[in-house]
Design a protein around this motif. Structure first.
Motif, PDB file in Angstrom:
ATOM      1  N   TYR A   1       8.048   1.033  -1.105  1.00 17.10           N
ATOM      2  CA  TYR A   1       6.684   0.524  -1.251  1.00 17.10           C
ATOM      3  C   TYR A   1       6.756  -0.969  -1.015  1.00 17.10           C
ATOM      4  O   TYR A   1       7.674  -1.637  -1.471  1.00 17.10           O
ATOM      5  CB  TYR A   1       6.140   0.771  -2.657  1.00 17.10           C
ATOM      6  CG  TYR A   1       5.479   2.105  -2.843  1.00 17.10           C
ATOM      7  CD1 TYR A   1       4.467   2.536  -1.985  1.00 17.10           C
ATOM      8  CD2 TYR A   1       5.845   2.921  -3.895  1.00 17.10           C
ATOM      9  CE1 TYR A   1       3.853   3.756  -2.171  1.00 17.10           C
ATOM     10  CE2 TYR A   1       5.232   4.142  -4.086  1.00 17.10           C
ATOM     11  CZ  TYR A   1       4.233   4.554  -3.223  1.00 17.10           C
ATOM     12  OH  TYR A   1       3.624   5.765  -3.407  1.00 17.10           O
ATOM     13  N   ASN A   2       5.792  -1.492  -0.323  1.00 14.27           N
ATOM     14  CA  ASN A   2       5.722  -2.914  -0.048  1.00 14.27           C
ATOM     15  C   ASN A   2       4.438  -3.426  -0.686  1.00 14.27           C
ATOM     16  O   ASN A   2       3.347  -3.196  -0.177  1.00 14.27           O
ATOM     17  CB  ASN A   2       5.722  -3.144   1.472  1.00 14.27           C
ATOM     18  CG  ASN A   2       5.942  -4.577   1.837  1.00 14.27           C
ATOM     19  OD1 ASN A   2       5.545  -5.474   1.116  1.00 14.27           O
ATOM     20  ND2 ASN A   2       6.574  -4.796   2.966  1.00 14.27           N
ATOM     21  N   LEU A   3       4.558  -4.098  -1.829  1.00 13.58           N
ATOM     22  CA  LEU A   3       3.391  -4.491  -2.616  1.00 13.58           C
ATOM     23  C   LEU A   3       2.486  -5.483  -1.895  1.00 13.58           C
ATOM     24  O   LEU A   3       1.278  -5.377  -1.955  1.00 13.58           O
ATOM     25  CB  LEU A   3       3.834  -5.059  -3.963  1.00 13.58           C
ATOM     26  CG  LEU A   3       4.592  -4.076  -4.846  1.00 13.58           C
ATOM     27  CD1 LEU A   3       5.071  -4.752  -6.112  1.00 13.58           C
ATOM     28  CD2 LEU A   3       3.729  -2.873  -5.163  1.00 13.58           C
ATOM     29  N   GLU A   4       3.069  -6.431  -1.234  1.00 15.67           N
ATOM     30  CA  GLU A   4       2.269  -7.438  -0.535  1.00 15.67           C
ATOM     31  C   GLU A   4       1.985  -7.034   0.909  1.00 15.67           C
ATOM     32  O   GLU A   4       1.093  -7.563   1.536  1.00 15.67           O
ATOM     33  CB  GLU A   4       2.970  -8.799  -0.564  1.00 15.67           C
ATOM     34  CG  GLU A   4       3.143  -9.361  -1.960  1.00 15.67           C
ATOM     35  CD  GLU A   4       1.816  -9.646  -2.636  1.00 15.67           C
ATOM     36  OE1 GLU A   4       0.896 -10.150  -1.965  1.00 15.67           O
ATOM     37  OE2 GLU A   4       1.706  -9.340  -3.841  1.00 15.67           O
ATOM     38  N   GLY A   5       2.778  -6.113   1.424  1.00 16.86           N
ATOM     39  CA  GLY A   5       2.551  -5.605   2.767  1.00 16.86           C
ATOM     40  C   GLY A   5       3.085  -6.456   3.897  1.00 16.86           C
ATOM     41  O   GLY A   5       2.903  -6.136   5.056  1.00 16.86           O
TER      42      GLY A   5
ATOM     43  N   PRO B   1      -0.087   0.628  -2.295  1.00 18.87           N
ATOM     44  CA  PRO B   1       0.744  -0.250  -1.476  1.00 18.87           C
ATOM     45  C   PRO B   1       1.218   0.455  -0.216  1.00 18.87           C
ATOM     46  O   PRO B   1       1.353   1.672  -0.177  1.00 18.87           O
ATOM     47  CB  PRO B   1       1.925  -0.592  -2.385  1.00 18.87           C
ATOM     48  CG  PRO B   1       1.933   0.440  -3.444  1.00 18.87           C
ATOM     49  CD  PRO B   1       0.542   0.998  -3.553  1.00 18.87           C
ATOM     50  N   LYS B   2       1.430  -0.348   0.805  1.00 18.64           N
ATOM     51  CA  LYS B   2       1.978   0.158   2.062  1.00 18.64           C
ATOM     52  C   LYS B   2       3.428   0.575   1.816  1.00 18.64           C
ATOM     53  O   LYS B   2       4.114  -0.010   0.994  1.00 18.64           O
ATOM     54  CB  LYS B   2       1.917  -0.981   3.085  1.00 18.64           C
ATOM     55  CG  LYS B   2       2.613  -0.707   4.385  1.00 18.64           C
ATOM     56  CD  LYS B   2       2.558  -1.956   5.253  1.00 18.64           C
ATOM     57  CE  LYS B   2       3.631  -1.885   6.302  1.00 18.64           C
ATOM     58  NZ  LYS B   2       3.792  -3.122   7.023  1.00 18.64           N
ATOM     59  N   TYR B   3       3.885   1.601   2.531  1.00 20.40           N
ATOM     60  CA  TYR B   3       5.304   1.913   2.424  1.00 20.40           C
ATOM     61  C   TYR B   3       5.925   1.973   3.812  1.00 20.40           C
ATOM     62  O   TYR B   3       5.261   2.265   4.795  1.00 20.40           O
ATOM     63  CB  TYR B   3       5.579   3.179   1.612  1.00 20.40           C
ATOM     64  CG  TYR B   3       5.504   4.486   2.340  1.00 20.40           C
ATOM     65  CD1 TYR B   3       6.642   5.022   2.931  1.00 20.40           C
ATOM     66  CD2 TYR B   3       4.315   5.188   2.427  1.00 20.40           C
ATOM     67  CE1 TYR B   3       6.584   6.235   3.592  1.00 20.40           C
ATOM     68  CE2 TYR B   3       4.251   6.398   3.086  1.00 20.40           C
ATOM     69  CZ  TYR B   3       5.387   6.915   3.670  1.00 20.40           C
ATOM     70  OH  TYR B   3       5.333   8.105   4.322  1.00 20.40           O
TER      71      TYR B   3
END
Length: 107
Positions: free
Chosen positions: A59-63, A5-7
């Motif tokens: 953390y950004n799960l969906e972004g 995931p993006k952070y």
């Protein structure tokens, strides 16, 4: 292939000295449950020697979800540290759980 995931790191523009004998814990706000985000390091620790800016990395799960400038993204809880003296021993006392790991106390 693993997909990570993006952070996103959020600076607060806040710095301070945690008093000796205390520790600060950085937590997300409860409203983060409405987003697909979680703190990258679970809980941040601010000891009395840290002097930098308070930052939260999520953390950004969906972004696609983010906090906007000025929004509250976290909270700090301060706790007084107890005086603890560890003593080296040859053997530990026995308990029902013993050396059971994760999930063993709920069985």
């Amino acid at each position: 292939k693993k997909v990570y995931p993006k952070y996103t790191e959020y600076g607060t523009d806040i710095s301070f000295e945690t008093p000796d004998g205390y520790v600060g814990f950085l937590f997300p706000r409860s409203s983060v449950r409405n987003m697909d985000m979680f703190l990258k390091n679970s809980v941040g620790v601010l000891d009395a020697t840290y002097r930098g800016e308070i930052k939260f990395s999520f953390y950004n799960l969906e972004g696609n979800e983010t906090y906007e400038v000025g929004e509250r993204c976290g909270q700090i809880v301060f706790i007084k540290l107890p005086d603890v003296e560890l003593v080296e021993v040859e053997e530990l006392s026995k308990t029902n759980r013993g050396t059971g790991g994760y999930g063993s106390s709920g069985k």
